[in-house]
Design a protein around this motif. Structure first.
Motif, PDB file in Angstrom:
ATOM      1  N   THR A 161      38.256   4.279  10.043  1.00 50.74           N
ATOM      2  CA  THR A 161      37.737   5.450   9.352  1.00 50.74           C
ATOM      3  C   THR A 161      36.602   5.022   8.442  1.00 50.74           C
ATOM      4  OG1 THR A 161      39.956   6.405   9.377  1.00 50.74           O
ATOM      5  CG2 THR A 161      38.356   7.411   7.887  1.00 50.74           C
ATOM      6  N   PHE A 162      35.475   5.708   8.566  1.00 49.79           N
ATOM      7  CA  PHE A 162      34.285   5.398   7.789  1.00 49.79           C
ATOM      8  C   PHE A 162      34.082   6.506   6.761  1.00 49.79           C
ATOM      9  CE2 PHE A 162      34.035   3.736  12.030  1.00 49.79           C
ATOM     10  CZ  PHE A 162      33.663   2.413  11.834  1.00 49.79           C
ATOM     11  N   GLY A 163      34.273   6.183   5.477  1.00 50.74           N
ATOM     12  CA  GLY A 163      34.160   7.173   4.417  1.00 50.74           C
ATOM     13  C   GLY A 163      32.729   7.366   3.953  1.00 50.74           C
ATOM     14  N   ALA A 164      32.493   8.458   3.256  1.00 50.81           N
ATOM     15  CA  ALA A 164      31.159   8.772   2.750  1.00 50.81           C
ATOM     16  C   ALA A 164      30.669   7.709   1.768  1.00 50.81           C
ATOM     17  CB  ALA A 164      31.166  10.142   2.079  1.00 50.81           C
ATOM     18  N   SER A 165      31.590   7.023   1.101  1.00 48.25           N
ATOM     19  CA  SER A 165      31.216   5.994   0.127  1.00 48.25           C
ATOM     20  C   SER A 165      30.816   4.685   0.799  1.00 48.25           C
ATOM     21  CB  SER A 165      32.394   5.722  -0.810  1.00 48.25           C
ATOM     22  OG  SER A 165      33.467   5.146  -0.075  1.00 48.25           O
ATOM     23  N   GLY A 166      30.978   4.619   2.127  1.00 48.89           N
ATOM     24  CA  GLY A 166      30.682   3.386   2.854  1.00 48.89           C
ATOM     25  C   GLY A 166      31.915   2.535   3.088  1.00 48.89           C
ATOM     26  N   ARG A 167      33.032   2.938   2.558  1.00 50.36           N
ATOM     27  CA  ARG A 167      34.293   2.206   2.727  1.00 50.36           C
ATOM     28  C   ARG A 167      34.819   2.389   4.146  1.00 50.36           C
ATOM     29  NH1 ARG A 167      39.945   3.628   0.054  1.00 50.36           N
ATOM     30  NH2 ARG A 167      41.056   1.762   0.673  1.00 50.36           N
ATOM     31  N   VAL A 168      35.293   1.297   4.747  1.00 50.86           N
ATOM     32  CA  VAL A 168      35.879   1.336   6.081  1.00 50.86           C
ATOM     33  C   VAL A 168      37.361   1.009   5.950  1.00 50.86           C
ATOM     34  CG1 VAL A 168      35.864   0.376   8.394  1.00 50.86           C
ATOM     35  CG2 VAL A 168      33.715   0.618   7.139  1.00 50.86           C
ATOM     36  N   ILE A 169      38.201   1.856   6.514  1.00 49.19           N
ATOM     37  CA  ILE A 169      39.648   1.640   6.504  1.00 49.19           C
ATOM     38  C   ILE A 169      40.087   1.407   7.936  1.00 49.19           C
ATOM     39  CG2 ILE A 169      41.895   2.659   6.008  1.00 49.19           C
ATOM     40  CD1 ILE A 169      40.415   4.437   3.934  1.00 49.19           C
ATOM     41  N   THR A 170      40.836   0.328   8.165  1.00 54.48           N
ATOM     42  CA  THR A 170      41.386   0.044   9.491  1.00 54.48           C
ATOM     43  C   THR A 170      42.893   0.194   9.424  1.00 54.48           C
ATOM     44  OG1 THR A 170      39.594  -1.477  10.009  1.00 54.48           O
ATOM     45  CG2 THR A 170      41.609  -1.667  11.316  1.00 54.48           C
ATOM     46  N   GLU A 171      43.438   0.982  10.334  1.00 50.43           N
ATOM     47  CA  GLU A 171      44.880   1.198  10.408  1.00 50.43           C
ATOM     48  C   GLU A 171      45.369   0.800  11.795  1.00 50.43           C
ATOM     49  OE1 GLU A 171      45.778   5.048   7.805  1.00 50.43           O
ATOM     50  OE2 GLU A 171      44.290   5.384   9.367  1.00 50.43           O
ATOM     51  N   ARG A 172      46.567   0.257  11.852  1.00 48.09           N
ATOM     52  CA  ARG A 172      47.185  -0.118  13.119  1.00 48.09           C
ATOM     53  C   ARG A 172      48.298   0.870  13.413  1.00 48.09           C
ATOM     54  NH1 ARG A 172      45.487  -4.656  15.001  1.00 48.09           N
ATOM     55  NH2 ARG A 172      44.270  -6.049  13.701  1.00 48.09           N
ATOM     56  N   GLY A 173      48.416   1.261  14.683  1.00 45.63           N
ATOM     57  CA  GLY A 173      49.385   2.294  14.992  1.00 45.63           C
ATOM     58  C   GLY A 173      50.052   2.151  16.332  1.00 45.63           C
ATOM     59  N   GLN A 174      50.971   3.060  16.549  1.00 47.98           N
ATOM     60  CA  GLN A 174      51.746   3.130  17.790  1.00 47.98           C
ATOM     61  C   GLN A 174      51.695   4.550  18.322  1.00 47.98           C
ATOM     62  OE1 GLN A 174      53.178   0.417  19.186  1.00 47.98           O
ATOM     63  NE2 GLN A 174      52.334  -0.771  17.499  1.00 47.98           N
ATOM     64  N   ARG A 175      51.839   4.658  19.620  1.00 50.98           N
ATOM     65  CA  ARG A 175      51.895   5.967  20.279  1.00 50.98           C
ATOM     66  C   ARG A 175      53.279   6.553  20.061  1.00 50.98           C
ATOM     67  NH1 ARG A 175      49.438   9.764  22.639  1.00 50.98           N
ATOM     68  NH2 ARG A 175      49.782  10.426  24.755  1.00 50.98           N
ATOM     69  N   THR A 176      53.331   7.859  19.838  1.00 52.25           N
ATOM     70  CA  THR A 176      54.603   8.578  19.741  1.00 52.25           C
ATOM     71  C   THR A 176      54.656   9.573  20.897  1.00 52.25           C
ATOM     72  OG1 THR A 176      53.704  10.330  18.338  1.00 52.25           O
ATOM     73  CG2 THR A 176      54.606   8.381  17.219  1.00 52.25           C
ATOM     74  N   GLY A 177      55.685  10.382  20.961  1.00 56.98           N
ATOM     75  CA  GLY A 177      55.823  11.340  22.054  1.00 56.98           C
ATOM     76  C   GLY A 177      54.649  12.282  22.207  1.00 56.98           C
TER      77      GLY A 177
END
Length: 89
Positions: free
Chosen positions: A17-33
């Motif tokens: 996710t790239f925020g307006a402030s220039g901050r980048v957030i990386t999240e790790r996830g799994q698929r659900t139903g």
């Protein structure tokens, strides 16, 4: 703005996710139903917060998202709920 991808080595989905402030957030996830659950952390030390972002396909072409946070092993608290409508087939 956000992008989603799949890492076949770890078997995880990634959200950047790239925020307006220039901050980048990386999240790790799994698929659900019906969608995905992504997890990340923000802050440090006593201010560290666990973040859980869930998005799922809903009825009539909609997508629902929920952002939740938890501190120090506490309960998950809903920060935001959003529903998105599909504008094109």
């Amino acid at each position: 703005m956000g992008t989603y991808s799949y890492d076949p080595t770890s078997g995880e989905y990634l959200a950047h996710t790239f925020g307006a402030s220039g901050r980048v957030i990386t999240e790790r996830g799994q698929r659900t139903g019906k969608g995905f659950v992504f997890r990340s952390e923000r802050g440090t030390g006593a201010d560290k917060v666990q973040v859980r972002f869930t998005f799922e396909e809903a009825a009539e072409g909609r997508f629902s998202t929920v952002t939740e946070t938890a501190t120090a092993g506490g309960p998950w608290v809903v920060e935001e709920r959003l529903d998105y409508l599909r504008t094109r087939p």
